[in-house]
Write an enzyme that holds these catalytic residues in place. Structure first.
Site, PDB file in Angstrom:
ATOM      1  N   THR A  71      14.475  27.976 -25.833  1.00 49.67           N
ATOM      2  CA  THR A  71      14.349  26.639 -25.282  1.00 49.67           C
ATOM      3  C   THR A  71      15.290  26.585 -24.093  1.00 49.67           C
ATOM      4  OG1 THR A  71      16.188  25.761 -26.558  1.00 49.67           O
ATOM      5  CG2 THR A  71      14.015  25.620 -27.583  1.00 49.67           C
ATOM      6  N   LYS A  83      18.901  23.366 -25.230  1.00 48.63           N
ATOM      7  CA  LYS A  83      19.970  23.385 -26.235  1.00 48.63           C
ATOM      8  C   LYS A  83      21.270  23.801 -25.531  1.00 48.63           C
ATOM      9  CE  LYS A  83      16.551  23.839 -29.895  1.00 48.63           C
ATOM     10  NZ  LYS A  83      16.001  24.631 -31.018  1.00 48.63           N
ATOM     11  N   ASP A  92      14.463  35.171 -30.605  1.00 46.62           N
ATOM     12  CA  ASP A  92      14.294  33.761 -30.253  1.00 46.62           C
ATOM     13  C   ASP A  92      15.702  33.200 -30.096  1.00 46.62           C
ATOM     14  OD1 ASP A  92      14.020  31.050 -30.216  1.00 46.62           O
ATOM     15  OD2 ASP A  92      12.685  30.917 -31.950  1.00 46.62           O
ATOM     16  N   TYR A 146      -0.574  19.065  -9.998  1.00 46.57           N
ATOM     17  CA  TYR A 146      -1.270  20.063 -10.814  1.00 46.57           C
ATOM     18  C   TYR A 146      -1.091  21.444 -10.196  1.00 46.57           C
ATOM     19  CZ  TYR A 146      -3.827  18.838 -14.955  1.00 46.57           C
ATOM     20  OH  TYR A 146      -4.136  18.540 -16.245  1.00 46.57           O
ATOM     21  N   GLU A 199      -2.120  24.732 -11.997  1.00 46.40           N
ATOM     22  CA  GLU A 199      -2.583  25.775 -12.927  1.00 46.40           C
ATOM     23  C   GLU A 199      -2.532  27.143 -12.258  1.00 46.40           C
ATOM     24  OE1 GLU A 199      -6.421  24.537 -14.288  1.00 46.40           O
ATOM     25  OE2 GLU A 199      -5.581  23.305 -15.897  1.00 46.40           O
ATOM     26  N   ARG A 208      14.217  19.507 -21.563  1.00 45.96           N
ATOM     27  CA  ARG A 208      13.466  19.910 -22.742  1.00 45.96           C
ATOM     28  C   ARG A 208      12.341  20.851 -22.306  1.00 45.96           C
ATOM     29  NH1 ARG A 208      13.893  18.298 -27.602  1.00 45.96           N
ATOM     30  NH2 ARG A 208      15.816  17.303 -26.954  1.00 45.96           N
TER      31      ARG A 208
END
Ligand SMILES: *Cc1c(COP(=O)(O)O)cnc(C)c1O
Length: 416
Positions: free
Chosen positions: A227, A230, A201, A56, A58, A236
């Site tokens: 992303t 791609k 984008d 974790y 954060e 991903r």
């Protein structure tokens, strides 16, 4: 990578191990022409499957809410620094879980409910997250549309006229099915003239930009989302790049406004992929993606196929099947049976429905990773043509599938 017979996964959960192996076999034996897919390297996969998933973290490097973050800080700093170097970005956020959340975070950072956004019409190549009525964003913000000209390029004059009339807060470029280059300078000028943010984008073309094969909006646009899975050929995931002036707003929108803890295994894998994108070999890869797309487009045109947008200047092409007496949906199913994976897609102002539109979208990033070269695109065009002609003949389709599997046999899923 296939799961070996005595691996922990095979022993503990044979059902999942066998589904993964079947998927590895499908990927190995078929022609992957979905332009948004790719094959990651073993190094990316190793980072993705590492203990970094246990942590974790954060917050952001140096400012975390949890202890024990000294190693994941190294991963996130490397990912951010490499992305900055690749794109010439002032600020980078690598925590977005994927492309759609990255876009939502930008809207949340820069817009108030009811604000106007100017984006591309969806049948002309835009993405769902650019204001499709089925999305939450479409309910929050007022999306207006620009389109492409009959010749197939973005209608910059109409974009400018709409911007002047409606004074949007944000102008959005960057698409999922558009196959031409983008004049970012012109869009930025229009945005400046009406006081709008300019957002690109680059989800589809991030790898081509990294490889120096397409225009790069990052140095002068306000914000750029992408992303990482791609053409950039990473895990991903999503990423946001912006000018320093927007850094705080963007980071706060990603966490804590919209997300919780970052996926540190994915961020480690992003860093690995960005390291690969900085290698000279990646430039050659990006060049070959485009060469292959041009060769495939030419071979298909020779066979009487029509391309939307007047051709391709990137990694993808949109076949307009209206002259072929077959729908995109039927063509996709036939090609699937022939071992050729692609997707049906709307063509500009498509008279048909999105569930069975008139177009088929094809791209070369994944087959280029496999090692295919321009000379081999004629074989692929031949199979596509044959499968479409024989779409109602299961035996003919099965024969093509066997030929495709033989053809791909010398090209392993994993190579540099
Ligand atoms: C793929 C894509 C996205 C969404 O990415 P996900 O990772 O599927 O959420 C956003 N914008 C564009 C232009 C895309 O092509």
């Amino acid at each position: 990578m296939s799961i070996t017979p005595n691996s922990p996964l095979s022993i503990q959960d044979p059902a999942i191990a066998s589904a993964i192996n079947a998927e590895a076999h499908r990927q190995q034996t078929s022609l992957e022409l979905i332009p948004s897919e790719n094959f990651v390297s073993p190094a990316v996969l190793e980072a993705l499957g590492s203990v970094a998933t246990n942590k974790y973290a954060e917050g952001y490097p140096g400012k975390r809410y949890y202890g024990g973050c000294e190693n994941v800080d190294v991963m996130e700093d490397l990912a951010r620094d490499r992305a900055k170097a690749i794109y010439g970005a002032e600020h980078v956020n690598v925590q977005s879980h994927s492309g759609a959340p990255a876009n939502i975070a930008v809207y949340a950072a820069l817009l108030s409910p009811g604000d106007t956004v100017l984006g591309m019409d969806l049948s002309h190549g835009g993405h769902l997250t650019h204001g499709h009525p089925v999305t939450d964003s479409a309910q929050r913000y007022n999306f207006l549309r620009y389109k492409t000209t009959p010749e197939g390029t973005i209608d910059y004059d109409a974009l400018e006229a709409t911007a002047k009339e409606h004074k949007p807060k944000l102008i959005l470029v960057g698409y999922s099915a558009y196959s031409r280059e983008i004049d970012y300078k012109r869009v930025k000028e229009i945005a400046e003239s009406v006081g709008a943010f300019a957002m690109a984008d680059i989800a589809h073309i991030a790898g081509l930009i990294a490889g120096g094969e397409m225009n790069n909006p990052v140095p002068f646009f306000d914000v750029v989302t992408t992303t990482t899975h791609k053409t950039l050929r990473g895990p991903r995931g999503g990423m946001i790049m912006c000018q320093s002036a927007l850094a705080k707003q963007i980071d706060k929108a990603v966490f804590p406004l919209l997300q919780g803890g970052p996926h540190m295994n994915t961020i480690a894998a992003k860093a690995v992929a960005f390291g690969e994108a900085q290698e000279p070999a990646f430039k050659l890869y990006a060049k070959q993606i485009k060469a292959n797309a041009q060769a495939l487009a030419t071979a298909l045109t020779t066979r009487g196929f029509k391309l939307a947008f007047g051709g391709t200047e990137n990694h993808l092409m949109l076949l307009d099947l209206t002259s072929k007496a077959i729908t995109g949906g039927i063509a996709q199913t036939a090609l699937d049976s022939a071992g050729i994976t692609c997707n049906k897609n709307m063509i500009p102002d498509d008279p048909r429905s999105p569930m069975d539109p008139s177009g088929l979208r094809l791209g070369t990033p994944a087959i280029t990773t496999r090692g295919l070269k321009a000379e081999q695109m004629a074989n692929i065009a031949h199979w596509i043509d044959q499968a479409i002609q024989n779409h109602a003949n299961p035996i003919a389709l099965a024969n093509i599938k066997a030929e495709v599997a033989d053809f791909m046999n010398p090209y392993p899923l994993f190579q540099k």
